[in-house]
Design an enzyme around this catalytic site. Structure first.
Site, PDB file in Angstrom:
ATOM      1  N   ASN A  64       0.869  -1.183   0.000  1.00  0.00           N
ATOM      2  CA  ASN A  64       0.000   0.000   0.000  1.00  0.00           C
ATOM      3  C   ASN A  64       0.907   1.235   0.000  1.00  0.00           C
ATOM      4  O   ASN A  64       1.465   1.585   1.026  1.00  0.00           O
ATOM      5  CB  ASN A  64      -0.888  -0.041   1.256  1.00  0.00           C
ATOM      6  CG  ASN A  64      -1.707   1.226   1.422  1.00  0.00           C
ATOM      7  OD1 ASN A  64      -1.794   2.048   0.498  1.00  0.00           O
ATOM      8  ND2 ASN A  64      -2.303   1.397   2.595  1.00  0.00           N
ATOM      9  N   TRP A  65       1.011   1.835  -1.176  1.00  0.00           N
ATOM     10  CA  TRP A  65       1.927   2.978  -1.304  1.00  0.00           C
ATOM     11  C   TRP A  65       1.369   4.245  -0.665  1.00  0.00           C
ATOM     12  O   TRP A  65       2.059   5.247  -0.563  1.00  0.00           O
ATOM     13  CB  TRP A  65       2.241   3.243  -2.781  1.00  0.00           C
ATOM     14  CG  TRP A  65       3.038   2.171  -3.464  1.00  0.00           C
ATOM     15  CD1 TRP A  65       3.463   0.972  -2.921  1.00  0.00           C
ATOM     16  CD2 TRP A  65       3.517   2.170  -4.822  1.00  0.00           C
ATOM     17  NE1 TRP A  65       4.163   0.249  -3.857  1.00  0.00           N
ATOM     18  CE2 TRP A  65       4.215   0.961  -5.036  1.00  0.00           C
ATOM     19  CE3 TRP A  65       3.412   3.066  -5.871  1.00  0.00           C
ATOM     20  CZ2 TRP A  65       4.804   0.638  -6.257  1.00  0.00           C
ATOM     21  CZ3 TRP A  65       3.999   2.754  -7.094  1.00  0.00           C
ATOM     22  CH2 TRP A  65       4.690   1.553  -7.282  1.00  0.00           C
ATOM     23  N   LYS A  66       0.091   4.218  -0.315  1.00  0.00           N
ATOM     24  CA  LYS A  66      -0.586   5.402   0.247  1.00  0.00           C
ATOM     25  C   LYS A  66      -0.389   6.601  -0.690  1.00  0.00           C
ATOM     26  O   LYS A  66      -0.270   6.419  -1.897  1.00  0.00           O
ATOM     27  CB  LYS A  66      -0.094   5.669   1.669  1.00  0.00           C
ATOM     28  CG  LYS A  66      -0.140   4.410   2.538  1.00  0.00           C
ATOM     29  CD  LYS A  66       0.017   4.689   3.985  1.00  0.00           C
ATOM     30  CE  LYS A  66       0.018   3.387   4.737  1.00  0.00           C
ATOM     31  NZ  LYS A  66       0.026   3.564   6.176  1.00  0.00           N
ATOM     32  N   HIS A  97      -9.382   0.723   5.016  1.00  0.00           N
ATOM     33  CA  HIS A  97      -8.090   0.961   5.668  1.00  0.00           C
ATOM     34  C   HIS A  97      -8.316   1.895   6.862  1.00  0.00           C
ATOM     35  O   HIS A  97      -9.170   2.782   6.815  1.00  0.00           O
ATOM     36  CB  HIS A  97      -7.101   1.581   4.668  1.00  0.00           C
ATOM     37  CG  HIS A  97      -5.708   1.632   5.214  1.00  0.00           C
ATOM     38  ND1 HIS A  97      -5.288   2.631   6.061  1.00  0.00           N
ATOM     39  CD2 HIS A  97      -4.655   0.792   5.059  1.00  0.00           C
ATOM     40  CE1 HIS A  97      -4.029   2.392   6.396  1.00  0.00           C
ATOM     41  NE2 HIS A  97      -3.628   1.284   5.803  1.00  0.00           N
ATOM     42  N   GLU A 132      -6.787   4.367   7.865  1.00  0.00           N
ATOM     43  CA  GLU A 132      -6.686   5.808   7.561  1.00  0.00           C
ATOM     44  C   GLU A 132      -7.979   6.309   6.937  1.00  0.00           C
ATOM     45  O   GLU A 132      -8.372   7.462   7.147  1.00  0.00           O
ATOM     46  CB  GLU A 132      -5.459   6.063   6.665  1.00  0.00           C
ATOM     47  CG  GLU A 132      -4.172   5.935   7.474  1.00  0.00           C
ATOM     48  CD  GLU A 132      -2.945   5.507   6.693  1.00  0.00           C
ATOM     49  OE1 GLU A 132      -2.967   5.541   5.448  1.00  0.00           O
ATOM     50  OE2 GLU A 132      -1.956   5.111   7.340  1.00  0.00           O
ATOM     51  N   GLU A 149      -5.116  -5.318  10.804  1.00  0.00           N
ATOM     52  CA  GLU A 149      -4.145  -4.244  10.972  1.00  0.00           C
ATOM     53  C   GLU A 149      -4.434  -3.483  12.269  1.00  0.00           C
ATOM     54  O   GLU A 149      -5.282  -2.575  12.282  1.00  0.00           O
ATOM     55  CB  GLU A 149      -4.225  -3.268   9.799  1.00  0.00           C
ATOM     56  CG  GLU A 149      -3.935  -3.892   8.461  1.00  0.00           C
ATOM     57  CD  GLU A 149      -3.380  -2.873   7.479  1.00  0.00           C
ATOM     58  OE1 GLU A 149      -2.277  -3.087   6.981  1.00  0.00           O
ATOM     59  OE2 GLU A 149      -4.045  -1.846   7.257  1.00  0.00           O
ATOM     60  N   GLY A 162       2.424   2.245  10.738  1.00  0.00           N
ATOM     61  CA  GLY A 162       3.303   3.390  10.537  1.00  0.00           C
ATOM     62  C   GLY A 162       3.972   3.875  11.814  1.00  0.00           C
ATOM     63  O   GLY A 162       4.555   4.959  11.848  1.00  0.00           O
ATOM     64  N   SER A 211       3.629  -2.177  10.369  1.00  0.00           N
ATOM     65  CA  SER A 211       5.089  -2.093  10.510  1.00  0.00           C
ATOM     66  C   SER A 211       5.812  -3.399  10.189  1.00  0.00           C
ATOM     67  O   SER A 211       6.800  -3.736  10.837  1.00  0.00           O
ATOM     68  CB  SER A 211       5.464  -1.584  11.911  1.00  0.00           C
ATOM     69  OG  SER A 211       4.920  -0.293  12.123  1.00  0.00           O
ATOM     70  N   GLY A 257       2.785  -1.143   4.350  1.00  0.00           N
ATOM     71  CA  GLY A 257       2.801   0.291   4.049  1.00  0.00           C
ATOM     72  C   GLY A 257       4.222   0.756   3.758  1.00  0.00           C
ATOM     73  O   GLY A 257       4.761   0.561   2.668  1.00  0.00           O
ATOM     74  N   GLY A 258       4.847   1.358   4.753  1.00  0.00           N
ATOM     75  CA  GLY A 258       6.156   1.985   4.586  1.00  0.00           C
ATOM     76  C   GLY A 258       7.180   1.107   3.871  1.00  0.00           C
ATOM     77  O   GLY A 258       7.871   1.569   2.950  1.00  0.00           O
TER      78      GLY A 258
HETATM   79  C1  PEP Z   1      -0.752  -0.027   6.210  1.00  0.00           C
HETATM   80  O1  PEP Z   1      -0.918   1.171   6.072  1.00  0.00           O
HETATM   81  O2  PEP Z   1      -1.580  -0.815   5.747  1.00  0.00           O
HETATM   82  C2  PEP Z   1       0.433  -0.472   6.926  1.00  0.00           C
HETATM   83  C3  PEP Z   1       0.455  -1.695   7.382  1.00  0.00           C
HETATM   84  O3  PEP Z   1       1.418   0.461   7.085  1.00  0.00           O
HETATM   85  P1  PEP Z   1       2.881   0.192   7.732  1.00  0.00           P
HETATM   86  O4  PEP Z   1       3.403  -1.071   7.117  1.00  0.00           O
HETATM   87  O5  PEP Z   1       3.689   1.402   7.325  1.00  0.00           O
HETATM   88  O6  PEP Z   1       2.682   0.086   9.199  1.00  0.00           O
END
Ligand code: PEP
Length: 250
Positions: free
Chosen positions: A9-11, A95, A97, A167, A173, A212, A233-234
């Site tokens: 997920n590049w956001k 998600h 967010e 999640e 994040g 994470s 994500g990241g």
């Molecule tokens: C996400 O946003 O779905 C996620 C898991 O982010 P991160 O890996 O950065 O915690």
């Protein structure tokens, strides 16, 4: 056997040039990922160019959100048929967010899930608790509520065509990851809850973990019995990390 899925997920990150460089770097290491399906979910405006770059590879394309409405007068929204037009296989719905920053409710998320399914997209439904909910011992209650909203909307068979992602919001994040045991406990709860409706759906459902995940912790998390891949994500913005997670998934 559930094929593991590792979805990035590049956001709201990247640029046209950066997206191309990232995809090329991922493509360069795909051969080392044996079993897992790798998917990337770039921002809407990069779906076209990323889709063309991954054509002919084993990688899948996903979007990060979808409207519940059919095409029409909905300024700023993107409809499900537009995503299939651009070759999307997956779409992330619910998600944290979207839920927590943009106020998406359980019922809106369920409607988005249904609309995506109707179009032949595979929704990746995100569920997970806030830190205060975990501390209040409400993790299962929250996850069950988020799951039940979708089951009420599409039925257990309709949910079974999707993918789930657990999640925990406090791990997204933040650099804080659920321990493999903490994650496994919630994944097992999710599978039991699905099994109370339909054992076949429960056994076939891919339940991803997100929060994470990186190369260094992926192996321990993905080794757990009920964790079938990751929503990343990241670390999905770094080809080396993303591929390391893919290799850890099998
Ligand atoms: C996400 O946003 O779905 C996620 C898991 O982010 P991160 O890996 O950065 O915690």
């Amino acid at each position: 056997m559930r094929q593991p899925l590792v979805a990035g997920n590049w956001k709201m990150n990247g640029s046209l040039e950066g997206a191309a460089a990232l995809v090329e770097a991922i493509k360069g290491g795909l051969d080392e990922v044996r079993e897992a399906e790798m998917a990337v979910c770039p921002p809407f405006v990069y779906l076209d160019s990323v889709g063309k770059l991954i054509a002919g590879t084993s990688m899948a394309l996903g979007a990060q959100n979808v409207a519940k409405e059919d095409p029409g007068a909905y300024t700023g929204e993107i409809a499900a048929p537009m995503l299939t037009d651009f070759g999307c296989k997956y779409v992330i719905v619910g998600h944290s967010e979207r839920r927590n920053i943009y106020g998406e409710t359980d019922s809106l998320v369920a409607e988005k899930f249904a609309r995506a399914r109707q179009e032949g997209l595979i929704p990746i439904l995100c569920v997970g608790e806030l830190l205060e909910e975990r501390e209040a011992g409400k993790t299962e209650e929250v996850v069950a509520r988020q799951l039940d909203a979708v089951i009420e909307q599409v039925g257990i068979a309709g949910l079974g065509d999707g993918v789930l992602a657990y999640e925990p919001v406090w791990a997204i994040g933040t650099g804080k990851t659920a321990t493999p045991d903490q994650a496994q406990a919630v994944h097992a709860f999710i599978r039991q809850r699905l099994a109370s409706h339909d054992e076949g759906v429960a056994q076939a459902m891919r339940v991803l973990y997100g929060g994470s995940v990186k190369g260094a912790n992926a192996e321990a998390l993905l080794a757990m019995a009920d964790i079938d891949g990751g929503l990343i994500g990241g670390a999905s913005l770094d080809a080396g990390e993303f591929l390391a997670i893919g290799r850890a998934a099998g």
